[in-house]
Design a protein around this motif. Structure first.
Motif, PDB file in Angstrom:
ATOM      1  N   GLY A  21       0.816  -1.215   0.000  1.00 51.17           N
ATOM      2  CA  GLY A  21       0.000   0.000   0.000  1.00 51.17           C
ATOM      3  C   GLY A  21       0.844   1.257   0.000  1.00 51.17           C
ATOM      4  O   GLY A  21       2.026   1.250  -0.345  1.00 51.17           O
ATOM      5  N   ASN A  22       0.235   2.358   0.430  1.00 53.21           N
ATOM      6  CA  ASN A  22       0.909   3.655   0.402  1.00 53.21           C
ATOM      7  C   ASN A  22       1.515   4.031   1.755  1.00 53.21           C
ATOM      8  O   ASN A  22       1.821   5.194   1.986  1.00 53.21           O
ATOM      9  CB  ASN A  22      -0.062   4.739  -0.065  1.00 53.21           C
ATOM     10  CG  ASN A  22      -1.202   4.937   0.917  1.00 53.21           C
ATOM     11  OD1 ASN A  22      -1.384   4.161   1.853  1.00 53.21           O
ATOM     12  ND2 ASN A  22      -1.989   5.978   0.696  1.00 53.21           N
ATOM     13  N   ILE A  23       1.699   3.070   2.623  1.00 52.47           N
ATOM     14  CA  ILE A  23       2.199   3.366   3.972  1.00 52.47           C
ATOM     15  C   ILE A  23       3.586   3.993   3.942  1.00 52.47           C
ATOM     16  O   ILE A  23       3.897   4.871   4.740  1.00 52.47           O
ATOM     17  CB  ILE A  23       2.157   2.113   4.878  1.00 52.47           C
ATOM     18  CG1 ILE A  23       2.326   2.492   6.351  1.00 52.47           C
ATOM     19  CG2 ILE A  23       3.190   1.089   4.489  1.00 52.47           C
ATOM     20  CD1 ILE A  23       1.061   2.862   7.030  1.00 52.47           C
ATOM     21  N   LEU A  24       4.424   3.589   2.995  1.00 51.70           N
ATOM     22  CA  LEU A  24       5.770   4.157   2.908  1.00 51.70           C
ATOM     23  C   LEU A  24       5.709   5.656   2.598  1.00 51.70           C
ATOM     24  O   LEU A  24       6.436   6.451   3.195  1.00 51.70           O
ATOM     25  CB  LEU A  24       6.602   3.417   1.864  1.00 51.70           C
ATOM     26  CG  LEU A  24       8.090   3.717   1.865  1.00 51.70           C
ATOM     27  CD1 LEU A  24       8.729   3.391   3.208  1.00 51.70           C
ATOM     28  CD2 LEU A  24       8.780   2.933   0.755  1.00 51.70           C
ATOM     29  N   LEU A  25       4.826   6.055   1.714  1.00 48.07           N
ATOM     30  CA  LEU A  25       4.656   7.477   1.417  1.00 48.07           C
ATOM     31  C   LEU A  25       4.172   8.230   2.655  1.00 48.07           C
ATOM     32  O   LEU A  25       4.617   9.346   2.937  1.00 48.07           O
ATOM     33  CB  LEU A  25       3.694   7.686   0.250  1.00 48.07           C
ATOM     34  CG  LEU A  25       3.509   9.119  -0.207  1.00 48.07           C
ATOM     35  CD1 LEU A  25       4.826   9.755  -0.634  1.00 48.07           C
ATOM     36  CD2 LEU A  25       2.512   9.199  -1.339  1.00 48.07           C
ATOM     37  N   LYS A  26       3.288   7.609   3.416  1.00 48.28           N
ATOM     38  CA  LYS A  26       2.803   8.245   4.646  1.00 48.28           C
ATOM     39  C   LYS A  26       3.932   8.407   5.660  1.00 48.28           C
ATOM     40  O   LYS A  26       4.009   9.425   6.351  1.00 48.28           O
ATOM     41  CB  LYS A  26       1.650   7.444   5.237  1.00 48.28           C
ATOM     42  CG  LYS A  26       0.386   7.553   4.415  1.00 48.28           C
ATOM     43  CD  LYS A  26      -0.757   6.813   5.059  1.00 48.28           C
ATOM     44  CE  LYS A  26      -2.027   7.032   4.249  1.00 48.28           C
ATOM     45  NZ  LYS A  26      -3.215   6.564   4.941  1.00 48.28           N
ATOM     46  N   ILE A  27       4.793   7.403   5.752  1.00 53.55           N
ATOM     47  CA  ILE A  27       5.929   7.510   6.669  1.00 53.55           C
ATOM     48  C   ILE A  27       6.831   8.663   6.239  1.00 53.55           C
ATOM     49  O   ILE A  27       7.277   9.462   7.074  1.00 53.55           O
ATOM     50  CB  ILE A  27       6.702   6.181   6.737  1.00 53.55           C
ATOM     51  CG1 ILE A  27       5.837   5.104   7.429  1.00 53.55           C
ATOM     52  CG2 ILE A  27       8.034   6.357   7.460  1.00 53.55           C
ATOM     53  CD1 ILE A  27       6.387   3.700   7.338  1.00 53.55           C
ATOM     54  N   PHE A  28       7.077   8.793   4.938  1.00 53.06           N
ATOM     55  CA  PHE A  28       7.931   9.887   4.486  1.00 53.06           C
ATOM     56  C   PHE A  28       7.252  11.239   4.622  1.00 53.06           C
ATOM     57  O   PHE A  28       7.918  12.251   4.835  1.00 53.06           O
ATOM     58  CB  PHE A  28       8.455   9.626   3.073  1.00 53.06           C
ATOM     59  CG  PHE A  28       9.700   8.795   3.133  1.00 53.06           C
ATOM     60  CD1 PHE A  28      10.936   9.387   3.241  1.00 53.06           C
ATOM     61  CD2 PHE A  28       9.620   7.418   3.148  1.00 53.06           C
ATOM     62  CE1 PHE A  28      12.087   8.625   3.349  1.00 53.06           C
ATOM     63  CE2 PHE A  28      10.757   6.642   3.255  1.00 53.06           C
ATOM     64  CZ  PHE A  28      11.997   7.243   3.353  1.00 53.06           C
ATOM     65  N   SER A  29       5.957  11.283   4.540  1.00 57.39           N
ATOM     66  CA  SER A  29       5.230  12.515   4.827  1.00 57.39           C
ATOM     67  C   SER A  29       5.467  12.912   6.286  1.00 57.39           C
ATOM     68  O   SER A  29       5.757  14.076   6.596  1.00 57.39           O
ATOM     69  CB  SER A  29       3.732  12.303   4.563  1.00 57.39           C
ATOM     70  OG  SER A  29       2.994  13.418   4.988  1.00 57.39           O
ATOM     71  N   PHE A  30       5.370  11.939   7.179  1.00 56.02           N
ATOM     72  CA  PHE A  30       5.651  12.182   8.594  1.00 56.02           C
ATOM     73  C   PHE A  30       7.096  12.646   8.794  1.00 56.02           C
ATOM     74  O   PHE A  30       7.361  13.594   9.542  1.00 56.02           O
ATOM     75  CB  PHE A  30       5.388  10.918   9.419  1.00 56.02           C
ATOM     76  CG  PHE A  30       6.101  10.928  10.733  1.00 56.02           C
ATOM     77  CD1 PHE A  30       5.613  11.665  11.796  1.00 56.02           C
ATOM     78  CD2 PHE A  30       7.287  10.230  10.895  1.00 56.02           C
ATOM     79  CE1 PHE A  30       6.298  11.703  12.998  1.00 56.02           C
ATOM     80  CE2 PHE A  30       7.972  10.258  12.088  1.00 56.02           C
ATOM     81  CZ  PHE A  30       7.479  11.000  13.150  1.00 56.02           C
TER      82      PHE A  30
END
Length: 173
Positions: free
Chosen positions: A93-102
């Motif tokens: 999923g897009n969890i990696l993008l969310k982590i980098f957003s954080f």
């Protein structure tokens, strides 16, 4: 900071969830476990379930040997990304993008100049394929059960570009 998809670890229950995520991921790879008591441990959620975690460590006492030769890090605010772990069922999923957003928000709030990390080679390849401009600073080496790649991320150059894209998404959503 937006707390919809992540949460800072504050309670014993959250600490157990945090440990459960990274220990599951590390056991898959055969890594030896290591424990630190840092103030920056975060859980990331997917449909209210813990899906990933990251631990951040401010490197105020100096750089480890594989970063010591990086002249650009001297005198800068450097934070180590550790225990970046995503449970297997959430990796597509897009969890990696969310982590980098954080990570962008964290860097902005704390004026982080550089992130450093040692990451598993498959994750390194995946990040490079997705356009995350990590700079490999040394050859892969064996560490706690598997080979890892030492990397540096210049926050202003790399996350600034990602952050611009993320801010655009927020304003157009």
């Amino acid at each position: 900071m937006n707390t919809k998809f992540y949460k800072k670890v504050n309670t014993n229950e959250e600490k157990e969830m945090f440990n459960g995520v990274w220990q599951t991921c590390w056991a898959e790879k055969g890594f030896e476990f290591e424990y630190f008591n840092t103030p920056y441990q975060y859980l990331f959620f997917k449909k209210n379930n813990p899906a990933a975690c990251v631990e951040l460590k401010e490197l105020k006492q100096g750089l480890t040997s594989y970063y010591a030769s990086c002249k650009e890090l001297k005198g800068k605010n450097v934070v180590e990304i550790d225990k970046l772990s995503i449970l297997n069922e959430y990796r597509s999923g897009n969890i990696l993008l969310k982590i980098f957003s954080f990570l962008y928000e964290f860097a902005e709030a704390r004026e982080v100049d550089y992130y450093v990390s040692i990451i598993e080679p498959n994750l390194y390849s995946s990040l490079m394929e997705r356009g995350f401009p990590f700079n490999q600073v040394d050859e892969p080496f064996y560490y706690k059960g598997d080979y890892v790649v030492p990397v540096v991320l210049d926050v202003q150059k790399a996350l600034g570009k990602v952050g611009q894209k993320l801010r655009l998404k927020k304003t157009t959503a």
